[in-house]
Write a protein that holds these residues in place. Structure first.
Motif, PDB file in Angstrom:
ATOM      1  N   ILE A 275      17.398  11.501 -20.622  1.00 14.35           N
ATOM      2  CA  ILE A 275      16.454  12.207 -19.754  1.00 14.35           C
ATOM      3  C   ILE A 275      15.174  12.561 -20.515  1.00 14.35           C
ATOM      4  O   ILE A 275      14.061  12.362 -20.012  1.00 14.35           O
ATOM      5  N   VAL A 276      15.323  13.081 -21.724  1.00  9.22           N
ATOM      6  CA  VAL A 276      14.168  13.490 -22.532  1.00  9.22           C
ATOM      7  C   VAL A 276      13.270  12.295 -22.813  1.00  9.22           C
ATOM      8  O   VAL A 276      12.034  12.367 -22.665  1.00  9.22           O
ATOM      9  N   LEU A 277      13.845  11.178 -23.212  1.00 10.56           N
ATOM     10  CA  LEU A 277      13.046  10.000 -23.546  1.00 10.56           C
ATOM     11  C   LEU A 277      12.341   9.450 -22.309  1.00 10.56           C
ATOM     12  O   LEU A 277      11.182   9.027 -22.384  1.00 10.56           O
ATOM     13  N   ARG A 278      13.032   9.465 -21.150  1.00  7.94           N
ATOM     14  CA  ARG A 278      12.381   9.015 -19.922  1.00  7.94           C
ATOM     15  C   ARG A 278      11.204   9.919 -19.565  1.00  7.94           C
ATOM     16  O   ARG A 278      10.121   9.456 -19.221  1.00  7.94           O
ATOM     17  N   ARG A 279      11.411  11.224 -19.686  1.00 12.82           N
ATOM     18  CA  ARG A 279      10.351  12.160 -19.340  1.00 12.82           C
ATOM     19  C   ARG A 279       9.187  12.083 -20.335  1.00 12.82           C
ATOM     20  O   ARG A 279       8.031  12.287 -19.963  1.00 12.82           O
ATOM     21  N   GLN A 280       9.481  11.782 -21.593  1.00  9.77           N
ATOM     22  CA  GLN A 280       8.403  11.572 -22.558  1.00  9.77           C
ATOM     23  C   GLN A 280       7.513  10.406 -22.125  1.00  9.77           C
ATOM     24  O   GLN A 280       6.286  10.471 -22.232  1.00  9.77           O
ATOM     25  N   SER A 281       8.135   9.355 -21.620  1.00 11.67           N
ATOM     26  CA  SER A 281       7.370   8.169 -21.201  1.00 11.67           C
ATOM     27  C   SER A 281       6.509   8.449 -19.978  1.00 11.67           C
ATOM     28  O   SER A 281       5.593   7.682 -19.672  1.00 11.67           O
ATOM     29  N   GLU A 282       6.802   9.553 -19.275  1.00 13.68           N
ATOM     30  CA  GLU A 282       6.058   9.894 -18.058  1.00 13.68           C
ATOM     31  C   GLU A 282       4.875  10.819 -18.334  1.00 13.68           C
ATOM     32  O   GLU A 282       4.120  11.145 -17.405  1.00 13.68           O
TER      33      GLU A 282
ATOM     34  N   TYR B 216      16.398  19.934 -18.976  1.00  9.48           N
ATOM     35  CA  TYR B 216      17.618  20.734 -18.853  1.00  9.48           C
ATOM     36  C   TYR B 216      17.945  20.998 -17.382  1.00  9.48           C
ATOM     37  O   TYR B 216      19.118  20.961 -16.984  1.00  9.48           O
ATOM     38  N   ASP B 217      16.922  21.255 -16.567  1.00  8.27           N
ATOM     39  CA  ASP B 217      17.141  21.412 -15.121  1.00  8.27           C
ATOM     40  C   ASP B 217      17.915  20.219 -14.570  1.00  8.27           C
ATOM     41  O   ASP B 217      18.881  20.370 -13.817  1.00  8.27           O
ATOM     42  N   GLU B 218      17.455  19.033 -14.949  1.00 11.67           N
ATOM     43  CA  GLU B 218      18.015  17.794 -14.415  1.00 11.67           C
ATOM     44  C   GLU B 218      19.473  17.617 -14.822  1.00 11.67           C
ATOM     45  O   GLU B 218      20.286  17.107 -14.055  1.00 11.67           O
ATOM     46  N   LEU B 219      19.808  18.049 -16.021  1.00 13.59           N
ATOM     47  CA  LEU B 219      21.148  17.816 -16.549  1.00 13.59           C
ATOM     48  C   LEU B 219      22.150  18.890 -16.133  1.00 13.59           C
ATOM     49  O   LEU B 219      23.284  18.586 -15.774  1.00 13.59           O
ATOM     50  N   TRP B 220      21.739  20.178 -16.181  1.00 16.49           N
ATOM     51  CA  TRP B 220      22.738  21.231 -15.918  1.00 16.49           C
ATOM     52  C   TRP B 220      22.301  22.241 -14.864  1.00 16.49           C
ATOM     53  O   TRP B 220      22.992  23.216 -14.643  1.00 16.49           O
ATOM     54  N   GLY B 221      21.178  21.985 -14.200  1.00 16.30           N
ATOM     55  CA  GLY B 221      20.772  22.815 -13.079  1.00 16.30           C
ATOM     56  C   GLY B 221      19.769  23.898 -13.446  1.00 16.30           C
ATOM     57  O   GLY B 221      19.767  24.413 -14.566  1.00 16.30           O
ATOM     58  N   VAL B 222      18.938  24.236 -12.469  1.00 11.55           N
ATOM     59  CA  VAL B 222      17.855  25.205 -12.671  1.00 11.55           C
ATOM     60  C   VAL B 222      18.393  26.572 -13.073  1.00 11.55           C
ATOM     61  O   VAL B 222      17.821  27.255 -13.928  1.00 11.55           O
ATOM     62  N   GLU B 223      19.502  26.996 -12.473  1.00 10.62           N
ATOM     63  CA  GLU B 223      20.015  28.343 -12.743  1.00 10.62           C
ATOM     64  C   GLU B 223      20.423  28.511 -14.207  1.00 10.62           C
ATOM     65  O   GLU B 223      20.169  29.554 -14.816  1.00 10.62           O
TER      66      GLU B 223
END
Length: 225
Positions: free
Chosen positions: A211-218, A32-39
């Protein structure tokens, strides 16, 4: 205490708790940070995530996660995890599908979605007996999972959670299983879900899934100690 005394619960193993929260941070929060920002993430994610060692059971079956008023999320079954052999499908089933589901509830409680969604399958919801429904039967009725047949709010949250934690081919397989009756119902619901997440929250579910699928692979690259 922070847990409900009607359940027979045990604490989460420390090492498992540390490993799981590192994965939660990478795959869920930082997506979620990556998509819409940390705040935005800081504003809407629960302030407390509590980990429980075992599963809680109700008359409807086991509980894998709970959200309480947008302030706290409880994740169960932590002691069963084997982080020496990470199983992404298991993590999705136990946790990440649950966390996206519960987070969708939080967003829905903050900004209402189109009530037309509730009326699409209004006569097919079965309440607490959802666990007696076969998944394929649920799909053919236009619900993306057996749990989606509980009620409209659960149906909505399941649509988000299942979409972003599965790749396009898996989603297509589900729609194919839904057949000529269920598929158009699911597609009609998903249009409302997609538009709500984009227009109310600036969250493009296609981008979030990527993003979620990429991060799952990591996950296998993370230091979980």
């Amino acid at each position: 205490t922070e847990t409900d005394v009607k359940y027979d619960l045990v604490p989460a193993n420390y090492d498992n708790a540390v490993a799981l929260m590192k994965i939660v941070k990478h795959v869920w929060m930082e997506a979620y940070d990556e998509l819409w920002g940390v705040e935005n993430t800081r504003t809407y994610v629960p302030r407390l995530i509590q980990l429980i060692g075992n599963v809680a059971y109700t008359e409807s079956g086991m509980i894998l996660g709970q959200a309480e008023g947008g302030l706290k999320v409880l994740l169960f079954r932590v002691n069963e995890l084997d982080f020496s052999n990470v199983d992404v499908d298991q993590l999705n089933e136990y946790y990440f599908k649950t966390m996206h589901h519960e987070f969708t509830h939080i967003l829905n409680q903050t900004k209402a979605y189109d009530p037309a969604f509730d009326r699409i399958s209004e006569s097919d919801y079965v309440g607490s007996t959802w666990n007696h429904v076969d998944v394929v039967d649920a799909l053919k009725k236009g619900c993306i999972s057996d749990y989606a047949m509980d009620r409209a709010t659960e149906d909505f949250a399941e649509m988000v959670a299942i979409y972003v934690t599965n790749d396009a081919s898996t989603w297509e397989d589900m729609l194919a299983s839904a057949g000529t009756t269920g598929r158009p119902i699911i597609e009609k619901k998903f249009e409302i879900v997609f538009d709500y997440m984009l227009n109310s929250w600036g969250l493009d579910l296609d981008k979030l899934r990527e993003i979620v699928l990429r991060r799952q692979s990591e996950i296998t690259e993370l230091d979980l100690s």
